[in-house]
Each structure stands twice: as C-alpha cells, then as structure tokens.
Design a protein around this motif. Structure first.
Motif, PDB file in Angstrom:
ATOM      1  N   LEU A  55     -39.154  41.263  31.639  1.00 26.81           N
ATOM      2  CA  LEU A  55     -37.922  40.816  32.264  1.00 26.81           C
ATOM      3  C   LEU A  55     -36.899  40.602  31.160  1.00 26.81           C
ATOM      4  CD1 LEU A  55     -36.628  39.728  34.988  1.00 26.81           C
ATOM      5  CD2 LEU A  55     -37.121  37.470  34.049  1.00 26.81           C
ATOM      6  N   LYS A  56     -35.715  41.171  31.333  1.00 28.25           N
ATOM      7  CA  LYS A  56     -34.659  41.009  30.331  1.00 28.25           C
ATOM      8  C   LYS A  56     -34.155  39.568  30.363  1.00 28.25           C
ATOM      9  CE  LYS A  56     -30.555  43.062  28.460  1.00 28.25           C
ATOM     10  NZ  LYS A  56     -29.684  44.200  28.447  1.00 28.25           N
ATOM     11  N   LEU A  57     -34.057  38.962  29.168  1.00 30.42           N
ATOM     12  CA  LEU A  57     -33.576  37.589  29.053  1.00 30.42           C
ATOM     13  C   LEU A  57     -32.058  37.538  29.160  1.00 30.42           C
ATOM     14  CD1 LEU A  57     -35.790  36.469  26.035  1.00 30.42           C
ATOM     15  CD2 LEU A  57     -36.206  36.047  28.466  1.00 30.42           C
ATOM     16  N   ASN A  58     -31.550  36.397  29.534  1.00 32.47           N
ATOM     17  CA  ASN A  58     -30.106  36.134  29.607  1.00 32.47           C
ATOM     18  C   ASN A  58     -29.368  37.074  30.543  1.00 32.47           C
ATOM     19  OD1 ASN A  58     -30.334  34.018  27.726  1.00 32.47           O
ATOM     20  ND2 ASN A  58     -30.240  35.471  26.033  1.00 32.47           N
ATOM     21  N   ASP A  59     -30.061  37.574  31.547  1.00 37.73           N
ATOM     22  CA  ASP A  59     -29.435  38.416  32.560  1.00 37.73           C
ATOM     23  C   ASP A  59     -29.863  37.888  33.924  1.00 37.73           C
ATOM     24  OD1 ASP A  59     -28.552  40.320  34.349  1.00 37.73           O
ATOM     25  OD2 ASP A  59     -29.430  42.022  33.287  1.00 37.73           O
ATOM     26  N   PRO A  60     -28.995  37.149  34.606  1.00 39.18           N
ATOM     27  CA  PRO A  60     -29.388  36.544  35.891  1.00 39.18           C
ATOM     28  C   PRO A  60     -29.709  37.559  36.978  1.00 39.18           C
ATOM     29  CG  PRO A  60     -27.033  36.229  35.484  1.00 39.18           C
ATOM     30  CD  PRO A  60     -27.620  36.823  34.237  1.00 39.18           C
ATOM     31  N   ASN A  61     -29.318  38.811  36.792  1.00 45.29           N
ATOM     32  CA  ASN A  61     -29.604  39.858  37.774  1.00 45.29           C
ATOM     33  C   ASN A  61     -30.771  40.745  37.385  1.00 45.29           C
ATOM     34  OD1 ASN A  61     -27.384  39.100  39.452  1.00 45.29           O
ATOM     35  ND2 ASN A  61     -26.031  40.057  37.949  1.00 45.29           N
ATOM     36  N   ALA A  62     -31.438  40.418  36.276  1.00 44.09           N
ATOM     37  CA  ALA A  62     -32.543  41.253  35.793  1.00 44.09           C
ATOM     38  C   ALA A  62     -33.690  41.260  36.806  1.00 44.09           C
ATOM     39  CB  ALA A  62     -33.037  40.736  34.449  1.00 44.09           C
ATOM     40  N   GLU A  63     -34.327  42.392  36.910  1.00 42.60           N
ATOM     41  CA  GLU A  63     -35.493  42.571  37.779  1.00 42.60           C
ATOM     42  C   GLU A  63     -36.715  42.805  36.902  1.00 42.60           C
ATOM     43  OE1 GLU A  63     -35.555  42.913  41.282  1.00 42.60           O
ATOM     44  OE2 GLU A  63     -33.428  42.421  41.473  1.00 42.60           O
ATOM     45  N   ALA A  64     -37.854  42.300  37.316  1.00 48.39           N
ATOM     46  CA  ALA A  64     -39.103  42.572  36.602  1.00 48.39           C
ATOM     47  C   ALA A  64     -39.387  44.066  36.684  1.00 48.39           C
ATOM     48  CB  ALA A  64     -40.244  41.774  37.212  1.00 48.39           C
ATOM     49  N   GLU A  65     -39.878  44.634  35.570  1.00 48.56           N
ATOM     50  CA  GLU A  65     -40.188  46.060  35.534  1.00 48.56           C
ATOM     51  C   GLU A  65     -41.462  46.277  34.731  1.00 48.56           C
ATOM     52  OE1 GLU A  65     -36.846  47.885  33.583  1.00 48.56           O
ATOM     53  OE2 GLU A  65     -37.378  47.090  31.633  1.00 48.56           O
ATOM     54  N   TYR A  66     -42.128  47.391  34.992  1.00 45.67           N
ATOM     55  CA  TYR A  66     -43.286  47.756  34.181  1.00 45.67           C
ATOM     56  C   TYR A  66     -42.812  48.251  32.826  1.00 45.67           C
ATOM     57  CZ  TYR A  66     -46.599  47.385  38.008  1.00 45.67           C
ATOM     58  OH  TYR A  66     -47.387  46.912  39.015  1.00 45.67           O
ATOM     59  N   TYR A  67     -43.419  47.732  31.765  1.00 43.85           N
ATOM     60  CA  TYR A  67     -43.223  48.259  30.419  1.00 43.85           C
ATOM     61  C   TYR A  67     -44.294  49.313  30.157  1.00 43.85           C
ATOM     62  CZ  TYR A  67     -42.615  48.322  25.358  1.00 43.85           C
ATOM     63  OH  TYR A  67     -42.398  48.712  24.072  1.00 43.85           O
ATOM     64  N   ILE A  68     -45.548  48.976  30.531  1.00 43.27           N
ATOM     65  CA  ILE A  68     -46.671  49.920  30.489  1.00 43.27           C
ATOM     66  C   ILE A  68     -47.413  49.764  31.808  1.00 43.27           C
ATOM     67  CG2 ILE A  68     -48.783  50.632  29.314  1.00 43.27           C
ATOM     68  CD1 ILE A  68     -47.731  49.184  26.810  1.00 43.27           C
ATOM     69  N   GLU A  69     -47.523  50.818  32.550  1.00 46.10           N
ATOM     70  CA  GLU A  69     -48.150  50.764  33.864  1.00 46.10           C
ATOM     71  C   GLU A  69     -49.572  51.315  33.820  1.00 46.10           C
ATOM     72  OE1 GLU A  69     -46.925  52.018  38.428  1.00 46.10           O
ATOM     73  OE2 GLU A  69     -45.564  52.440  36.775  1.00 46.10           O
ATOM     74  N   GLY A  70     -50.471  50.688  34.569  1.00 45.44           N
ATOM     75  CA  GLY A  70     -51.820  51.212  34.721  1.00 45.44           C
ATOM     76  C   GLY A  70     -52.835  50.744  33.699  1.00 45.44           C
TER      77      GLY A  70
END
Length: 83
Positions: A55-70
């Motif tokens: 999750l990007k810090l200091n961004d109130p609109n940030a969405e959780a995302e996969y950095y490495i999936e699986g």
C-alpha cells in the motif's frame, strides 16, 4: 482522524487442527521524503491468492495491490540500502 480498512482479507485464526496464518509479516519501506510503501505477506485460506501485497504511504486514495502474486511467504523484510 481514525483508521481505514486497506485490504479486506482474513486475520489469524487458531481454531481447528492447524493454525492458519494470513497476514504473516509487515515491513515499511520509506524514503527520506516520506514516500514509500507498507508491504505485508499474505497467506490465503484459498478464498483469494496468496502473495506479497503493498500500500502506498501518504496517499489517502491508495488501494492495496499485489507486489508479488502467488507466493506463500511467512514474512517480509526490506533492505534499506539503496542500490
């Protein structure tokens, strides 16, 4: 101001014959300017994909995302040396 849910995933559950580990580790990677990410290792119960999420810090609109999936990680660490 309060908190917010950043990722709607399960939490540790110690019931049953085995212990399920969902969020198994967290690490913060932040630069001197305050920009960066919160990373966490997520081991799924099968309902979604396991992996390393961020999750990007200091961004109130940030969405959780996969950095490495699986991958099924038991933790996550950040090397603070810039390369």
């Amino acid at each position: 101001e309060g908190g917010r849910i950043v990722d709607n995933v399960g939490v540790d559950d110690q019931e049953g014959e085995r212990e399920n580990l969902f969020v198994s580790g967290m690490a913060i990677d932040v630069a001197e300017n305050g920009e960066g990410y919160l990373y966490w290792a997520y081991r799924s119960d099968g309902s979604i994909t396991s992996g390393i999420k961020r999750l990007k810090l200091n961004d109130p609109n940030a969405e959780a995302e996969y950095y490495i999936e699986g991958v099924e990680a038991y933790g996550v660490a950040v090397d603070n040396t810039l390369r």
